[in-house]
Motif scaffolding. Sequence first.
Motif, mmCIF file in Angstrom:
data_model
loop_
_atom_site.group_PDB
_atom_site.id
_atom_site.type_symbol
_atom_site.label_atom_id
_atom_site.label_comp_id
_atom_site.label_asym_id
_atom_site.label_seq_id
_atom_site.Cartn_x
_atom_site.Cartn_y
_atom_site.Cartn_z
ATOM 1 N N ALA A 666 85.887 44.394 25.391
ATOM 2 C CA ALA A 666 86.696 44.974 26.458
ATOM 3 C C ALA A 666 88.049 45.413 25.897
ATOM 4 C CB ALA A 666 86.886 43.957 27.580
ATOM 5 N N GLU A 667 88.735 46.301 26.615
ATOM 6 C CA GLU A 667 90.010 46.820 26.130
ATOM 7 C C GLU A 667 91.206 46.094 26.733
ATOM 8 O OE1 GLU A 667 90.288 51.040 26.222
ATOM 9 O OE2 GLU A 667 88.452 51.323 25.052
ATOM 10 N N SER A 668 90.948 44.973 27.397
ATOM 11 C CA SER A 668 92.024 44.121 27.896
ATOM 12 C C SER A 668 91.486 42.707 28.023
ATOM 13 C CB SER A 668 92.541 44.616 29.256
ATOM 14 O OG SER A 668 91.526 44.526 30.236
ATOM 15 N N PHE A 669 92.396 41.735 28.032
ATOM 16 C CA PHE A 669 91.980 40.345 28.219
ATOM 17 C C PHE A 669 92.680 39.778 29.445
ATOM 18 C CE2 PHE A 669 95.566 40.210 25.244
ATOM 19 C CZ PHE A 669 96.400 39.232 25.788
ATOM 20 N N PRO A 670 92.066 38.776 30.079
ATOM 21 C CA PRO A 670 92.612 38.263 31.339
ATOM 22 C C PRO A 670 93.678 37.195 31.103
ATOM 23 C CG PRO A 670 90.558 37.160 30.845
ATOM 24 C CD PRO A 670 90.771 38.166 29.741
ATOM 25 N N ALA A 671 94.381 36.852 32.178
ATOM 26 C CA ALA A 671 95.307 35.717 32.132
ATOM 27 C C ALA A 671 94.503 34.424 32.048
ATOM 28 C CB ALA A 671 96.190 35.718 33.376
ATOM 29 N N PHE A 672 95.093 33.407 31.451
ATOM 30 C CA PHE A 672 94.405 32.122 31.343
ATOM 31 C C PHE A 672 95.419 30.994 31.388
ATOM 32 C CE2 PHE A 672 95.227 33.675 27.078
ATOM 33 C CZ PHE A 672 95.741 32.572 26.410
ATOM 34 N N LEU A 673 94.943 29.830 31.825
ATOM 35 C CA LEU A 673 95.794 28.656 32.018
ATOM 36 C C LEU A 673 95.495 27.616 30.946
ATOM 37 C CD1 LEU A 673 97.834 27.089 33.847
ATOM 38 C CD2 LEU A 673 95.836 26.192 35.082
ATOM 39 N N ASN A 674 96.561 27.045 30.390
ATOM 40 C CA ASN A 674 96.427 25.988 29.392
ATOM 41 C C ASN A 674 97.236 24.785 29.869
ATOM 42 O OD1 ASN A 674 96.658 24.359 26.996
ATOM 43 N ND2 ASN A 674 96.053 26.148 25.813
ATOM 44 N N ILE A 675 96.601 23.608 29.929
ATOM 45 C CA ILE A 675 97.259 22.386 30.391
ATOM 46 C C ILE A 675 97.219 21.341 29.284
ATOM 47 C CG2 ILE A 675 97.267 20.541 32.119
ATOM 48 C CD1 ILE A 675 95.845 22.431 34.024
ATOM 49 N N ASN A 676 98.371 20.749 28.999
ATOM 50 C CA ASN A 676 98.474 19.656 28.039
ATOM 51 C C ASN A 676 99.070 18.443 28.741
ATOM 52 O OD1 ASN A 676 97.630 21.451 26.005
ATOM 53 N ND2 ASN A 676 99.733 22.026 25.519
ATOM 54 N N ALA A 677 98.696 17.250 28.305
ATOM 55 C CA ALA A 677 99.221 16.027 28.914
ATOM 56 C C ALA A 677 99.260 14.920 27.869
ATOM 57 C CB ALA A 677 98.359 15.601 30.103
ATOM 58 N N GLN A 678 100.213 13.985 28.061
ATOM 59 C CA GLN A 678 100.356 12.866 27.123
ATOM 60 C C GLN A 678 100.943 11.659 27.838
ATOM 61 O OE1 GLN A 678 101.843 13.290 22.847
ATOM 62 N NE2 GLN A 678 103.587 12.256 23.775
ATOM 63 N N ILE A 679 100.461 10.473 27.477
ATOM 64 C CA ILE A 679 100.977 9.197 27.982
ATOM 65 C C ILE A 679 101.427 8.375 26.782
ATOM 66 C CG2 ILE A 679 100.462 7.082 29.257
ATOM 67 C CD1 ILE A 679 98.258 8.594 30.708
ATOM 68 N N THR A 680 102.637 7.808 26.883
ATOM 69 C CA THR A 680 103.185 6.996 25.792
ATOM 70 C C THR A 680 103.583 5.633 26.334
ATOM 71 O OG1 THR A 680 104.068 8.989 24.735
ATOM 72 C CG2 THR A 680 104.940 6.871 23.987
#
Length: 738
Positions: A666-680
């Motif tokens: 395709a000639e374009s790419f979509p938006a996407f969501l990235n989630i990161n999480a951490q417990i210390t």
Amino acid sequence: MKLIIYSLLAITISASSLAQSLKGNVYEIDDKGEKVPLIGTNVFWQGTQVGTTTDDKGFFDLRKVDSNPPILVVSYIGYQPVKMEIPAELDTIEIVLTVNRELQEVVVTGTPLSKYIDDLDAKQTEVITSKELLKAACCNLSESFTTNASVDVQFQDAVTGAKQIQLLGLSGLYTQILYENIPTLKGLASTFGLGYVPGPWMTSISVSKGAASVVNGYESVTGQINIEYKKPDDLERYYFNVFQSSHFKTDINANAATHLNDNLSTMILAHADFNQKAMDENHDSFRDQPNVKQFNLVNRWKYQSYTGFESQFGVQVMNEERRGGQTTESHSNTGIHLDHPYEINVDTKRFEVFAKNGYVFDDAAYTSIGLILNAQWHKQNSILGLRSYYGDQKTFYTNLLFQTRTDDDIHAITLGGSFVYDKYDESFQGYNFGRNESRPGVFAEYTFSPDNLLTIVPGVRFDFHNLYGTFFTPRLHVKYNFDENTILRGSAGKGYRSVNLFSENLNYLASSRHFVIIDNPTYEEAWNYGLNLTKYISLNDRELRITAEYYRTDFLKQTVVDIDSDVREVRFYNLNGKSFSNNYQIEFAYQPIDRLDVTAAFRYTDVKSNYGDKLLIKPLSSKYKALVTISYATEESGWLFDSSFLLNGGGRIPSTKQNPVEYQRAESFPAFLNINAQITKKIGFVDVYLGAENLTNYKQDNPIIAANDPFGDYFDASMIWGPIDGTKIYIGLRLSVL
């Protein structure tokens, strides 16, 4: 630009010569009835930010203000403050403070900020502290910007593991990276260099956007990133860290520091990381990430004479091996006509020594001289399929600085000279390329700060390049405080950089594209302009910080890397037309309740360039980015919870219509969501942390074109715009002994 700088200098000098001031001394009366100077007393005009503090003799020199009536406020902790109206004709005064007998015990508690804007700096500078770096895995510099809205980090291709930052919508090649104000990670190190800086070694990262100071060279176009390492005289004596991810990456870090005597201390920083198991989650026969083995060691020293002289010096040695490409198990099922798989072997050796020496003159406390020396050797041997690249870079850098300022802090100047020598020896596909660059330079930077409201910093440098002639670099920074809660910054300046065609485009070696050099690359030249507004608002007795900014970069000369004109070629030629970047960003930072920190940011980027005769949007880059970070700590910080939500906007993909249907995209790419999480969890001087990256498990589909035929005409692993790895779980342990 010359006219602007000269005009500013004339205005500031004339303004300062006309300014009147009130001089005086602040004392207390001791039991013997004698005057004792009070050092560090606050002296300021009521209703303004014009103020100063007394010196070691209790003396102050304060510029008069045009107010009616002028009220002078004198305050010192533990003493009764004094307010008095000052007649216009009064030039000198003596003030006696008395002890406040009614003062009760005051306990001040606070939590250090994990990232903040340096409100005193005329440049727009965001400081990322070690506290912020601990909110993510942060195995190296490339993973240090997870919670930062200004800096993007993305893979350059799908097979080598190389990452690159982006600042103000442009490649990290236009951002000058410094190690304690020493230029580093340039030239051959620009491809994999972000992985050469272990996260646990860093104490802070300063990100300056737009035109930077002329003191460190002409190479910053979109900004500077300055990295501060741990030092031998820090409180931390011993440190140990081990990290393990579900993708079989292991990191081990150990630091040890000792004081040999009152003047001399030393420290060793050691790092090793391993990734020896091949993973192919998308089943395209290629490793998702190469197997990497790196050993990295720094020994640094600090000498403090306590008579004005200070020296820091050290050495760094690094060795890294990368092994990627097709897995042996999958190769037999691909039907490739050759009798061996597509392999990637990148071996890098790096050696560096540095020394920083400074002297502060006893008879002029505001005057100092410094000398920075640095030498680097970088050797890289790369094989990608049937293509090979070899590079050897030797760099010598020295910078001599002289700084002084007036007693009233209104005027300051930095003068200096530098010399940089780069020797490049490169070979690509059997062709040898080499060049020697030497560039002596001189610079001057003047700071005019008549009060706490206005700061003007013009700077200029001349560099005399042996290949490209004289570079004239003017830069200007202006900061104005409308009040104590509103700061406006403006900047403008020019930047240059030499082009390293092969090392900077190593990702295209991971394709069957032919390198077509239409114009031999030389150097690039651009202007950058920016405005930044920082506003602090009291909301429910808590501080809300709002930052809004706009930056524009205009290229006068650029080497265009064109992957649009022909799907089988990557073309290099001089810019003929326009190339620019517009970057808009707004960010909010707030603590709605105790120990809960929330930031939210949105950025829109418009980057276009002429590719041939077409003005096109920059390919493979998101047009916008939205970021929300949430951090919470329990009382006494026993538990820490950190998370980030990153929405990457869509963007353009170069056309692949010339390929067979099965190899088209395709000639374009979509938006996407990235989630990161951490417990210390903190247990004494030990931290145990558990985290996850890419919790949405979003991955770019079929990142490698023609993965089933890597030696064919249509193979291309460079068309990367999104994540390659899926969800990654990690666990780690940190031990810090003071």
